[in-house]
Design a protein around this motif. Structure first.
Motif, short mmCIF file in Angstrom:
data_model
loop_
_atom_site.label_atom_id
_atom_site.label_comp_id
_atom_site.label_asym_id
_atom_site.label_seq_id
_atom_site.Cartn_x
_atom_site.Cartn_y
_atom_site.Cartn_z
N SER A 110 -0.04 -10.13 2.27
CA SER A 110 -1.19 -9.44 1.68
C SER A 110 -0.96 -9.28 0.18
O SER A 110 0.16 -9.05 -0.27
N PHE A 111 -2.01 -9.46 -0.56
CA PHE A 111 -1.95 -9.28 -2.00
C PHE A 111 -3.34 -8.88 -2.49
O PHE A 111 -4.33 -9.07 -1.81
N VAL A 112 -3.37 -8.33 -3.68
CA VAL A 112 -4.61 -7.83 -4.25
C VAL A 112 -5.26 -8.93 -5.08
O VAL A 112 -4.68 -9.43 -6.02
N LEU A 113 -6.47 -9.33 -4.69
CA LEU A 113 -7.25 -10.28 -5.49
C LEU A 113 -8.21 -9.50 -6.37
O LEU A 113 -7.94 -9.22 -7.52
N THR A 114 -9.36 -9.16 -5.81
CA THR A 114 -10.33 -8.35 -6.56
C THR A 114 -10.38 -6.93 -6.04
O THR A 114 -10.85 -6.04 -6.73
N SER A 115 -9.94 -6.73 -4.80
CA SER A 115 -9.88 -5.38 -4.25
C SER A 115 -8.69 -5.28 -3.32
O SER A 115 -8.16 -6.29 -2.85
N ILE A 116 -8.29 -4.07 -3.04
CA ILE A 116 -7.15 -3.83 -2.15
C ILE A 116 -7.59 -4.09 -0.72
O ILE A 116 -8.64 -3.61 -0.29
N PRO A 117 -6.82 -4.87 0.04
CA PRO A 117 -7.23 -5.15 1.43
C PRO A 117 -7.22 -3.87 2.27
O PRO A 117 -6.50 -2.92 1.96
N SER A 118 -8.01 -3.84 3.34
CA SER A 118 -8.09 -2.65 4.19
C SER A 118 -6.97 -2.60 5.23
O SER A 118 -6.85 -1.64 5.97
N SER A 119 -6.16 -3.65 5.27
CA SER A 119 -5.00 -3.66 6.17
C SER A 119 -3.94 -4.59 5.62
O SER A 119 -4.21 -5.42 4.75
N ALA A 120 -2.73 -4.42 6.12
CA ALA A 120 -1.61 -5.27 5.73
C ALA A 120 -0.68 -5.40 6.91
O ALA A 120 -0.50 -4.46 7.68
N VAL A 121 -0.09 -6.58 7.07
CA VAL A 121 0.87 -6.82 8.15
C VAL A 121 2.20 -7.17 7.52
O VAL A 121 2.29 -8.06 6.68
N PHE A 122 3.23 -6.46 7.93
CA PHE A 122 4.59 -6.68 7.45
C PHE A 122 5.42 -7.25 8.60
O PHE A 122 5.31 -6.80 9.73
N LYS A 123 6.26 -8.25 8.28
CA LYS A 123 7.09 -8.89 9.30
C LYS A 123 8.53 -8.94 8.83
O LYS A 123 8.80 -8.93 7.64
N ARG A 124 9.43 -9.03 9.82
CA ARG A 124 10.85 -9.16 9.55
C ARG A 124 11.37 -10.41 10.25
O ARG A 124 10.72 -10.94 11.14
#
Length: 149
Positions: A110-124
Motif C-alpha cells: 500500500s502506498f499513497v497516490l492521491t489519497s490515503i487508502p482505506s485499508s492496508a495489508v501487511f505480510k511477513r
C-alpha cells in the motif's frame, strides 16, 4: 362399523411434529459440529495479535477471538480481530501503523497516490498477515491471521 374419533389424528399435527423433529435434529447436528470441529485461532496468530501495539490515542481496544468452522483438509487460518476507536483521523493512524509495521519487519504494497487508502495489508516472511481497515471516522480494525504450521 364406525371408527372412533379418539384414534383419528390430524394430518397437520403429524406434519408439524415431523418438522419439529427435523429442526431439533438439525440444531443438534450443528451444535455437535460446532463443538467438535470449529477451530479457534492458533498460538502464532494469538502471539502476533498480542504484539500489535495499542494505538496511543485510542479510546477503546478490543481483541476478539472467534471460533469458526474449518472443514478443509489442510486446516484453516482462524483470524483474530482487533477493534479500536480514536478521535484521530485515518491518515494519522495509517501513517503510524505503516511506520510501526515496516520497522517491525512487515511489508506492504500500500502506498499513497492521491489519497490515503482505506485499508492496508501487511505480510511477513512466515506468511502471517495483518489487514488494517478504516470503517468510518472513529472506528478502525485489524484482522490478524497466520497459517497453522
Amino acid at each position: 362399523m364406525r371408527t372412533s374419533k379418539i384414534f383419528s389424528v390430524n394430518k397437520g399435527f403429524i406434519g408439524t411434529l415431523i418438522l419439529l423433529i427435523l429442526v431439533a435434529a438439525a440444531a443438534g447436528a450443528i451444535y455437535f459440529m460446532y463443538t467438535n470441529y470449529a477451530k479457534t485461532p492458533n498460538e502464532k496468530t494469538t502471539k502476533v495479535a498480542a504484539a500489535i501495539y495499542k494505538y496511543p490515542n485510542s479510546s477503546s481496544w478490543e481483541i476478539k477471538e472467534s471460533k469458526n468452522f474449518c472443514l478443509t483438509v489442510g486446516g484453516c487460518d482462524q483470524p483474530i480481530r482487533i477493534l479500536f476507536e480514536s478521535q484521530n483521523e485515518w491518515g494519522t493512524i495509517y501513517s503510524y501503523y505503516k511506520t510501526y509495521m515496516t520497522q517491525s519487519g512487515w511489508t506492504s504494497n500500500s502506498f499513497v497516490l492521491t489519497s490515503i487508502p482505506s485499508s492496508a495489508v501487511f505480510k511477513r516472511a512466515d506468511k502471517c498477515q495483518v489487514a488494517m481497515e478504516n470503517h468510518n471516522e472513529l472506528k478502525y480494525s485489524f484482522t490478524v491471521s497466520c497459517p497453522d504450521q
